[in-house]
Write a protein that holds these residues in place. Sequence first.
Motif, mmCIF file in Angstrom:
data_model
loop_
_atom_site.group_PDB
_atom_site.id
_atom_site.type_symbol
_atom_site.label_atom_id
_atom_site.label_comp_id
_atom_site.label_asym_id
_atom_site.label_seq_id
_atom_site.Cartn_x
_atom_site.Cartn_y
_atom_site.Cartn_z
ATOM 1 N N SER A 24 -56.651 -75.955 8.013
ATOM 2 C CA SER A 24 -55.821 -77.533 6.082
ATOM 3 C C SER A 24 -55.017 -78.455 6.701
ATOM 4 C CB SER A 24 -55.331 -76.455 4.914
ATOM 5 O OG SER A 24 -54.585 -75.663 5.416
ATOM 6 N N ARG A 27 -55.861 -81.260 11.241
ATOM 7 C CA ARG A 27 -57.717 -81.696 11.469
ATOM 8 C C ARG A 27 -58.372 -81.536 13.168
ATOM 9 N NH1 ARG A 27 -60.239 -80.505 7.017
ATOM 10 N NH2 ARG A 27 -59.064 -80.010 5.046
ATOM 11 N N ALA A 64 -61.857 -83.508 16.706
ATOM 12 C CA ALA A 64 -61.663 -83.185 15.870
ATOM 13 C C ALA A 64 -61.861 -81.303 15.938
ATOM 14 C CB ALA A 64 -62.942 -82.578 14.851
#
Lengths: 80, 665
Positions: A24, A27, A64
């Motif tokens: 969290s 990312r 990512a």
Amino acid sequence: MVTIKLFGSLRLKTGCKGLEVSLSDVRDVKGACQLLADETGRSVKEFRNCVFMINGKPGRLSSALRDGDELVLLAAAGGG
Amino acid sequence: MATKYGGYMGKVMMIDLTTGQTSEYPWSDEERRLFIGGKIMAAKILGDNLKSDTQPLSEENMLVITTGPFTGSGAPSSSRFNVSTLSPQTGILTSSNCGGNFGYYLKKAGLDALIIKGRSPEPVWLEICNDNFTLHDASDIWGMHTGRVQEVLEDKLRGQSGRAPKNGKIVIGPAGENLVRYASIVSNERLAGRGGTGAVMGWKNLKAVTVSGNRQIKLHNPEKVREINKSWVKYLKKHPLTGDQLPRLGTAGLVSTMQMRGQLSTKNYNYGQYEDYEKVSGETLAEDFNIVNKGCLTCPIKCARTVNVNGKAVKGPELETLGLLGGGILNNDMQAILDWNYELDELGMDTISAASTLAFAMEANEKGLWDNGLEFGEGDNAKISQIWNDIAYRRGIGDELANGSRWCSEKYGGKEFAIHSKGMELAAYEPRRTVGLGLGYAVSNRGGCHLNGGYMVLVEGLSLAVNQQTPHAKPDFTMVFQDLMEGVSACGQCLFTTYAFFPPPVISHPNSWYTKAFCKAVPFIGPVLRGMNMFPQIVCFNIPIIFNQSAMLHHITGMPVTFGSFMRMGERGYTLERHINTRFGVTRRSDTLPSRLTDVPQDPADDKTRVPLERMKNVYYHARGWSRDGIPTPHTLKKLGLDKLASYKVTQEEFRKRGAADGDN
């Protein structure tokens, strides 16, 4: 969790070997660079100018990150 | 023989240890212009004197110790000297380059080079002070380790006056005395490490050479030299490689990058990654073990480490030693590597060949080919220390390991995993993930050497991210890098200065569009490089800032030099060495790698992860102007001005004969 490892002279300059962070918080690689800059008090540019490897494969600033990933930041090296 | 050129002392001396007589060796200005100095000059001298049946351990073989015009000029990183000889490890020419201060003091004694031939009937050491050559009895220092013998020699030079002149020393340790095929010559804490130069010195019964003097080194244009020097040092100190990574981490800083790129030799090159790499990385060395950085005379880079071994501050390991004594034998104990590195230096032998031969023995034992009790991940550090001593004194299994991995594989089998080329073990870079370096290892003039091989790994993953697996343009780049480093080495300068050839932004911004574009373009610019090589006169200027060597050579010597002629000089040297090596049987068939690296993909799922050697060799020979059999053609020799040398003249008939011997390739 994402494991971030720092190698090269930037590691010696910052004294930071790496971080274990929750997904969290980071990312993507760009976010990881910002986090490292915040943690070490250095310019984010220094981290963005590293070579990125995600789980042993080349990554990009926009790559990512997923849970369990290992992100390695390397500087260019020479000599031998 | 006096010279009109600056940067040279104008004298080459030869000593015959059999008779103890000295004489001046003729060396003309024409030869200075063509062969400059260092390894190229040494190759010319050896080529003029060695016959095809000369044996490495014989009176006819010579140790040729050369400096370059940069040595002692004050140019950055220029205290180097070179040792060349016919290698007992490979049977062909070898050249080994060393830092420290011996080269500087050789020039202060008024010499550009020292040639040692013959064999003393008893152990001796040689003292040179200006024009005086004195041979001393060495029976009291024979057997001493390399550190201790240098201390004793300093005491001897101090003599009754109580004050030794400033001097340089080269010595051998027990490994050289006992003719270990990869024994080194040691100077201070630096080593002319590779190729077994120490064994040749040991065979000649020469324990040491000391040199001192007070001659002045004259430069052609000292003001211009100072001016370039100033900006050059500034540039090197600002460059991300020579001003940041190398001073902070040394060569050891490559371990982590090599790991990430799959280039870290692991378990005798079975793999390219070692799971415990962090424990033996440059970062760990710097953070937990390094005491202080050190550098050679006049070096602004200061890449050497100083570490603690048994309470003593000693030289730390280089990347090759860390890689081969770490992942190479599955050892994750950094302190053990520091200890072994020191022990190997003290015994006077090459850490690369020693480590790689040990790894071969471990794998041969594992495969049941050789019951020698050596195992990967041994964990018994004292046992490995004992092995080093056994090698140096040729006791038990050490007597066989002292002959290197090629010899051991010929006796016990396992040639496919004896990691050498032409008898010299490879450095720690796993070539299946840097195929350009794989070619370099194979065609290198002294055997499996990464630097003499062109060091393509610099762009194939270390500094730049050029595709590691494509063979395209790699032969052309290999040739260019080989020639460039050949020239720099001949000048007497450290090769690390060439890493600054890549402009800082390209290195420090790997994610920029221009760096990415350059890396993508590399595989397509082979023909451009080939054109530049064919017509170097196109580059009829010097390249300031990033490549100062050619301008510096001009201002130091007074010779007309441009970047193009500098590259041609490197090419001349490289082809000259190859040409001499053909005298000792080197052909295409000698330019090999063990089949593990050419036939077995590192990643079983990716067939590209092996070295496509034969294909690259064809392009490389063509680019070099060598025949398909790897022999320099008469046309190429003429182009390089080597056809004028009577002793090298190859007749058409001989040329065909050499080719025919390799006709099936």
